[in-house]
Scaffold this motif. Structure first.
Motif, PDB file in Angstrom:
ATOM      1  N   VAL A 236       0.836  -1.205   0.000  1.00  0.00           N
ATOM      2  CA  VAL A 236       0.000   0.000   0.000  1.00  0.00           C
ATOM      3  C   VAL A 236       0.868   1.252   0.000  1.00  0.00           C
ATOM      4  CG1 VAL A 236      -1.759   1.302   1.266  1.00  0.00           C
ATOM      5  CG2 VAL A 236      -1.912  -1.200   1.138  1.00  0.00           C
ATOM      6  N   ARG A 237       1.907   1.260   0.822  1.00  0.00           N
ATOM      7  CA  ARG A 237       2.787   2.435   0.910  1.00  0.00           C
ATOM      8  C   ARG A 237       3.445   2.743  -0.427  1.00  0.00           C
ATOM      9  NH1 ARG A 237       7.997   3.466   1.280  1.00  0.00           N
ATOM     10  NH2 ARG A 237       8.541   1.242   1.366  1.00  0.00           N
ATOM     11  N   ARG A 238       3.825   1.700  -1.161  1.00  0.00           N
ATOM     12  CA  ARG A 238       4.495   1.910  -2.443  1.00  0.00           C
ATOM     13  C   ARG A 238       3.521   2.227  -3.577  1.00  0.00           C
ATOM     14  NH1 ARG A 238       7.535  -2.881  -0.877  1.00  0.00           N
ATOM     15  NH2 ARG A 238       6.384  -4.111  -2.444  1.00  0.00           N
ATOM     16  N   GLY A 239       2.235   2.275  -3.272  1.00  0.00           N
ATOM     17  CA  GLY A 239       1.255   2.590  -4.293  1.00  0.00           C
ATOM     18  C   GLY A 239       0.889   1.414  -5.170  1.00  0.00           C
ATOM     19  N   GLU A 240       1.256   0.197  -4.763  1.00  0.00           N
ATOM     20  CA  GLU A 240       0.936  -0.998  -5.543  1.00  0.00           C
ATOM     21  C   GLU A 240      -0.436  -1.566  -5.184  1.00  0.00           C
ATOM     22  OE1 GLU A 240       4.147  -3.856  -5.618  1.00  0.00           O
ATOM     23  OE2 GLU A 240       5.630  -2.268  -5.326  1.00  0.00           O
TER      24      GLU A 240
ATOM     25  N   GLY B  11      -3.819   6.349   4.286  1.00  0.00           N
ATOM     26  CA  GLY B  11      -4.133   5.195   3.472  1.00  0.00           C
ATOM     27  C   GLY B  11      -5.386   4.531   4.022  1.00  0.00           C
TER      28      GLY B  11
ATOM     29  N   GLU C 262      -4.434  -0.153  -3.137  1.00  0.00           N
ATOM     30  CA  GLU C 262      -5.168   0.994  -2.572  1.00  0.00           C
ATOM     31  C   GLU C 262      -5.592   0.791  -1.127  1.00  0.00           C
ATOM     32  OE1 GLU C 262      -4.608   1.819  -6.463  1.00  0.00           O
ATOM     33  OE2 GLU C 262      -5.730   0.034  -5.850  1.00  0.00           O
TER      34      GLU C 262
END
Length: 354
Positions: free
Chosen positions: A90-94, A294, A96
């Motif tokens: 989630v942190r890396r944007g991979e 997030g 949502e």
């Protein structure tokens, strides 16, 4: 959208998470579910379930945060745990959003350490929707267990977060906000509730004052804030009462055992089914952790496949609503009446020390 599921979290992992993910994926072929965990066990579970559709994929993680683990040290030490790896995605944007039915304290610790807090939020809170008799048909209770020791400013911040969440998720334009207490009179409660109420009276929220436990289900308010200890007791008690009422009704019908009772039970079966859905945690799936940068959804440890499916639904709807941006805006707007955090220990470290 892509959702991450901690497939090793929960009392019935990985079977329930895998089956719940498949239920969700088949209903939402346009979205993707990433199962994080032991690949051997996940593939075995998928094989028993008849295989996976194209929108379910696996991501390896060699460790598991167990229920007996210390939350903070487990997240810091087990860097290849399914929970930590999921948050990293989630942190890396991979992805949502993340859903986990595992150690709720570790979910909070992982969210804080990996994703971080919304600026201005000292402590995230678990927000649980409860059934209500009127109004919007739902009441949001927070905190439901993330923070045992709290200060008045925490309750005030959760009121802001909860109000924004209800507006975005339930479409209620002006949610009514209250503080949970042992009576409606302003003189009741504790120093925590009285000071939190003073802060909220100075806000631009629709603050109605104190409510009692019975008012959580009346529909007279949409957002109720309390400390995590009290909130968790309320939540678990509500689950027990709902199960007891259902059991008592069934027992009374079976005990009488006559034809009128059986016919009545048959006629009322749709009503009982609807009631069960209203009070069954599986229909709500999971509770969002509000205040993090997030989307993190805390599911019940005993989650069935249906409950996991509903938790993924909650994650999808929360992510689609763009809540992080709205919560950030609301907390920034509330800075005019919310007291600034005192100097000293950082808010993240303080939250993790509970």
């Amino acid at each position: 959208m892509r959702l991450v599921l901690d497939a090793m979290g929960g009392d019935h992992a990985p079977e329930s998470p895998v089956q719940g993910a498949l239920l969700f994926a088949r209903e939402h072929p346009e979205h993707e579910v990433v199962l994080v965990g032991d690949l051997v066990r996940l593939r075995e579970s998928l094989a028993r379930a008849g295989g996976a559709p194209d929108n379910v994929r696996l991501h390896p993680a060699s460790e598991v945060v167990e229920m007996e683990d210390h939350a903070i040290s487990a997240i810091r030490r087990k860097k290849d745990s399914s929970l930590r790896v999921g948050f990293e995605l989630v942190r890396r944007g991979e992805a949502e959003a993340l859903v986990s039915a595992g150690h709720s304290g570790a979910v909070m610790a992982g969210a804080l350490l990996v994703l971080g807090r919304i600026p201005g939020v000292e402590r995230p809170a678990i927000a649980t929707l409860l059934p209500a008799l009127k109004g919007g048909g739902r009441c949001l209770l927070l905190d439901a267990g993330a923070n045992v020791e709290c200060r008045p400013v925490h309750l005030a911040q959760w009121a802001v977060l909860g109000e924004a969440y209800v507006r975005a998720r339930l479409g209620i334009s002006r949610p009514r906000v209250a503080v949970l207490s042992n009576g409606e009179e302003p003189s009741k409660g504790t120093s925590l509730t009285r000071e939190a109420s003073e802060l909220l009276r100075a806000s631009d929220l629709d603050f109605v004052g104190y409510v009692e436990g019975k008012d959580l289900f009346s529909g007279d308010v949409e957002v109720v804030v309390t400390d995590g200890f009290t909130g968790n007791v309320v939540l678990k008690t509500s689950e027990g009462v709902a199960a007891a009422v259902t059991g008592l009704l069934r027992s009374a019908i079976e005990r009488r055992g006559g034809l009128p009772e059986k016919l009545g039970a048959l006629l009322l079966k749709p009503t009982f089914t609807g009631l069960k859905r209203m009070v069954d945690y599986a229909e709500y799936g999971g509770a969002p952790l509000l205040g993090i940068q997030g989307v993190g959804i805390v599911a019940h440890g005993r989650s069935s496949p249906r409950a996991v499916q509903q938790a993924l639904e909650a994650a999808l709807q929360t992510a689609q609503a763009g809540l992080s941006a709205e919560l950030t805006r609301c907390i920034a707007h509330a800075a005019v009446w919310l007291p600034a955090r005192q100097r000293g220990k950082g808010a993240t470290e303080e939250a993790l020390s509970d």
